[in-house]
Design an enzyme around this catalytic site. Structure first.
Site, PDB file in Angstrom:
ATOM      1  N   GLU A  24      31.286  91.996 101.722  1.00 11.74           N
ATOM      2  CA  GLU A  24      30.818  92.457 100.305  1.00 11.74           C
ATOM      3  C   GLU A  24      29.842  91.043 100.084  1.00 11.74           C
ATOM      4  O   GLU A  24      29.925  90.271 100.688  1.00 11.74           O
ATOM      5  CB  GLU A  24      32.154  92.403  99.616  1.00 11.74           C
ATOM      6  CG  GLU A  24      32.934  91.122  99.776  1.00 11.74           C
ATOM      7  CD  GLU A  24      33.418  90.311  98.539  1.00 11.74           C
ATOM      8  OE1 GLU A  24      32.847  90.487  97.415  1.00 11.74           O
ATOM      9  OE2 GLU A  24      34.795  90.273  98.472  1.00 11.74           O
ATOM     10  N   LYS A  86      27.348  91.303  88.681  1.00  9.15           N
ATOM     11  CA  LYS A  86      28.249  91.639  89.374  1.00  9.15           C
ATOM     12  C   LYS A  86      28.659  93.154  89.269  1.00  9.15           C
ATOM     13  O   LYS A  86      28.749  93.538  88.400  1.00  9.15           O
ATOM     14  CB  LYS A  86      29.744  90.692  88.986  1.00  9.15           C
ATOM     15  CG  LYS A  86      30.928  91.167  89.709  1.00  9.15           C
ATOM     16  CD  LYS A  86      32.183  90.364  88.962  1.00  9.15           C
ATOM     17  CE  LYS A  86      33.576  91.001  89.179  1.00  9.15           C
ATOM     18  NZ  LYS A  86      34.469  90.325  88.787  1.00  9.15           N
ATOM     19  N   VAL A 106      34.666  94.630  96.020  1.00  7.29           N
ATOM     20  CA  VAL A 106      35.085  95.278  96.938  1.00  7.29           C
ATOM     21  C   VAL A 106      35.218  96.803  96.632  1.00  7.29           C
ATOM     22  O   VAL A 106      34.741  97.457  97.257  1.00  7.29           O
ATOM     23  CB  VAL A 106      36.875  94.947  96.836  1.00  7.29           C
ATOM     24  CG1 VAL A 106      37.731  95.957  97.816  1.00  7.29           C
ATOM     25  CG2 VAL A 106      37.167  93.597  97.627  1.00  7.29           C
ATOM     26  N   ASP A 136      44.063  94.944  82.166  1.00  6.49           N
ATOM     27  CA  ASP A 136      42.940  94.678  83.157  1.00  6.49           C
ATOM     28  C   ASP A 136      43.595  94.875  84.514  1.00  6.49           C
ATOM     29  O   ASP A 136      44.082  93.926  85.014  1.00  6.49           O
ATOM     30  CB  ASP A 136      42.710  93.059  82.678  1.00  6.49           C
ATOM     31  CG  ASP A 136      41.467  92.653  83.687  1.00  6.49           C
ATOM     32  OD1 ASP A 136      40.792  93.422  84.302  1.00  6.49           O
ATOM     33  OD2 ASP A 136      41.021  91.595  83.377  1.00  6.49           O
ATOM     34  N   SER A 138      41.612  95.719  88.217  1.00  4.60           N
ATOM     35  CA  SER A 138      40.511  95.812  88.928  1.00  4.60           C
ATOM     36  C   SER A 138      40.205  97.157  89.407  1.00  4.60           C
ATOM     37  O   SER A 138      41.117  97.879  89.833  1.00  4.60           O
ATOM     38  CB  SER A 138      40.627  94.786  90.145  1.00  4.60           C
ATOM     39  OG  SER A 138      39.331  95.177  90.826  1.00  4.60           O
ATOM     40  N   ALA A 139      39.004  97.546  89.379  1.00  4.80           N
ATOM     41  CA  ALA A 139      38.523  99.073  89.868  1.00  4.80           C
ATOM     42  C   ALA A 139      38.718  98.935  91.406  1.00  4.80           C
ATOM     43  O   ALA A 139      38.610 100.028  92.051  1.00  4.80           O
ATOM     44  CB  ALA A 139      37.124  99.284  89.525  1.00  4.80           C
ATOM     45  N   ASP A 140      38.802  97.794  92.001  1.00  2.00           N
ATOM     46  CA  ASP A 140      39.335  97.774  93.246  1.00  2.00           C
ATOM     47  C   ASP A 140      40.437  98.844  93.803  1.00  2.00           C
ATOM     48  O   ASP A 140      40.528  99.230  94.769  1.00  2.00           O
ATOM     49  CB  ASP A 140      39.485  96.505  93.927  1.00  2.00           C
ATOM     50  CG  ASP A 140      38.495  95.413  94.115  1.00  2.00           C
ATOM     51  OD1 ASP A 140      37.269  95.836  93.457  1.00  2.00           O
ATOM     52  OD2 ASP A 140      38.706  94.363  94.089  1.00  2.00           O
ATOM     53  N   LYS A 157      44.956  87.010  95.381  1.00  2.93           N
ATOM     54  CA  LYS A 157      45.072  85.701  94.719  1.00  2.93           C
ATOM     55  C   LYS A 157      46.342  85.598  93.677  1.00  2.93           C
ATOM     56  O   LYS A 157      46.375  86.693  93.219  1.00  2.93           O
ATOM     57  CB  LYS A 157      44.201  85.019  94.195  1.00  2.93           C
ATOM     58  CG  LYS A 157      43.081  84.694  95.129  1.00  2.93           C
ATOM     59  CD  LYS A 157      42.567  83.462  94.262  1.00  2.93           C
ATOM     60  CE  LYS A 157      41.522  82.750  95.311  1.00  2.93           C
ATOM     61  NZ  LYS A 157      40.203  83.532  95.307  1.00  2.93           N
TER      62      LYS A 157
HETATM   63  N1  PSU Z   1      39.278  87.784  94.704  1.00  4.24           N
HETATM   64  C1  PSU Z   1      38.929  86.584  95.448  1.00  4.24           C
HETATM   65  N2  PSU Z   1      37.631  86.261  95.645  1.00  4.24           N
HETATM   66  C2  PSU Z   1      36.700  87.170  95.039  1.00  4.24           C
HETATM   67  C3  PSU Z   1      37.004  88.511  94.487  1.00  4.24           C
HETATM   68  C4  PSU Z   1      38.437  88.683  94.350  1.00  4.24           C
HETATM   69  O1  PSU Z   1      39.676  85.977  95.498  1.00  4.24           O
HETATM   70  O2  PSU Z   1      35.282  86.823  95.356  1.00  4.24           O
HETATM   71  C5  PSU Z   1      36.030  89.340  93.953  1.00  4.24           C
HETATM   72  C6  PSU Z   1      35.977  90.649  95.055  1.00  4.24           C
HETATM   73  O3  PSU Z   1      34.813  90.948  95.239  1.00  4.24           O
HETATM   74  C7  PSU Z   1      36.849  91.653  94.050  1.00  4.24           C
HETATM   75  C8  PSU Z   1      36.094  91.115  92.490  1.00  4.24           C
HETATM   76  O4  PSU Z   1      36.321  92.765  94.361  1.00  4.24           O
HETATM   77  O5  PSU Z   1      36.230  89.907  92.468  1.00  4.24           O
HETATM   78  C9  PSU Z   1      37.347  91.803  91.667  1.00  4.24           C
HETATM   79  O6  PSU Z   1      36.853  91.556  90.313  1.00  4.24           O
HETATM   80  P1  PSU Z   1      37.493  92.172  89.059  1.00  4.24           P
HETATM   81  O7  PSU Z   1      38.823  91.774  88.935  1.00  4.24           O
HETATM   82  O8  PSU Z   1      36.622  92.059  88.049  1.00  4.24           O
HETATM   83  O9  PSU Z   1      37.472  93.791  89.413  1.00  4.24           O
HETATM   84 MN    MN Z   2      38.977  93.405  85.487  1.00  2.00          MN
END
Ligand code: PSU
Ligand code: MN
Length: 306
Positions: A24, A86, A106, A136, A138-140, A157
């Site tokens: 990524e 992003k 991701v 909130d 994540s879309a992951d 994390k």
């Molecule tokens: N967690 C980490 N390091 C990162 C990310 C997550 O420890 O760099 C990044 C990854 O690319 C993950 C994204 O897909 O943050 C998630 O962001 P969001 O919570 O806005 O979906």
């Molecule tokens: Mn989010």
């Protein structure tokens, strides 16, 4: 495929059934400071190649999604002077129509890797359910529910709500497989105290589980969780306090949405005097090494019948 660009080396490896690992770029553009970000991307590619695997670093350059960025393109995306968004799932149409540059999360990396038929992807940590917020997520997570791919990470994390993230994965039908561990790692720390669904010792077992999972037509990912290397992993109060402080500061400053994860990552790095970044870099390389072994096992496994 129209609209996406697949590099020559990646295309060739795919055609010949050689192992490929997707990487990524949100970690490059929004996860790490310059110049460590560029060095890291370079190190991950070198790690994959040393194992005999073709790396496919994925990102968006001026509105074109690229599977297999060149070193020059990585340097462009990772340069703090470059205007780069992003990119998660909701951002594709916006980025492509406006010719934006993008670092893919991701979620977004999985979408592009799938278009190129890549089945193994290495990252640091996945996004998840955020702590203390109403909604909130994540879309992951929903993407993991819908992409047949082996995703290799160090868990997530503890900036996140890990028990609820773990519950979401169950609901989404994503098997969580521990690589030589029986607990879900918490990124910097080897264990969150939460269970995995199955522990395996070898990459062949992972390939075998994936083959059987997908044999029923299931579309969900296999999440392979790898503990961070013990030489740099962080445990205990110091890291947990830094994370708590970063979360409180984010709330006080009104940080929300896509900015939350990058804010927390960089604040935790500051609060641990760089120790968290050292752990971060190390586990990313380790995950890429494991993903490479898995990609090799999967390419051999494909020649099998049940
Ligand atoms: N967690 C980490 N390091 C990162 C990310 C997550 O420890 O760099 C990044 C990854 O690319 C993950 C994204 O897909 O943050 C998630 O962001 P969001 O919570 O806005 O979906
Ligand atoms: Mn989010």
């Amino acid at each position: 495929m129209q609209g996406i660009q697949i590099s020559k080396p990646v295309q060739q490896a795919m055609e010949q059934g050689q192992p490929v690992v997707a990487l990524e770029t949100a970690v490059l553009t929004h996860g790490l400071p310059h110049p460590q970000n560029i060095q890291l991307s370079h190190d991950l590619e070198t790690t994959a190649r040393a194992a005999g695997v073709t790396p496919a670093t994925i990102g968006i350059i001026q509105g074109t999604p690229i599977i297999g960025l060149t070193q020059q393109e990585i340097e462009f995306l990772g340069n703090p002077a470059t205007d780069v968004r992003k990119i998660s799932k909701r951002d594709f149409g916006i980025a492509l129509s406006r010719q934006l540059n993008g670092g893919t999360t991701v979620c977004a990396t999985m979408i592009l890797a799938k278009l190129a038929n890549i089945q193994v992807f290495a990252t640091g940590g996945i996004g998840g359910v955020h702590r203390g917020t109403n909604f909130d997520i994540s879309a992951d997570l929903p993407q993991l529910a819908n992409t047949p791919m082996i995703v290799v990470c160090a868990g997530a994390k503890s900036i996140l709500d890990l028990p609820n993230t773990r519950e979401y994965l169950e609901t989404a039908g994503v098997p969580v497989i521990g690589y030589q561990t029986d607990t879900f790692p918490a990124f910097f720390s080897p264990s969150s105290g939460l269970p995995v669904d199955m522990s395996v010792d070898t990459e062949e077992e992972v390939a075998n589980i994936a083959r059987h999972h997908w044999s029923l037509g299931l579309q969900s990912s296999i999440l392979l969780v790898v503990p961070p290397p013990s030489s740099t992993a962080l445990q205990g109060r110091a890291i947990e306090d830094a994370i708590d402080q970063a979360i409180n500061e984010a709330a006080a400053e009104g940080i929300h949405g896509a900015a939350t994860t990058p804010y927390l990552l960089s604040r935790v790095n500051q609060l641990t005097d760089g120790l968290s970044m050292r752990a971060n870099l190390d586990l990313l390389k380790n995950n890429t090494k494991v993903a490479s072994l898995v990609a090799i096992a999967l390419s051999k496994d494909k020649q099998r019948t049940y």
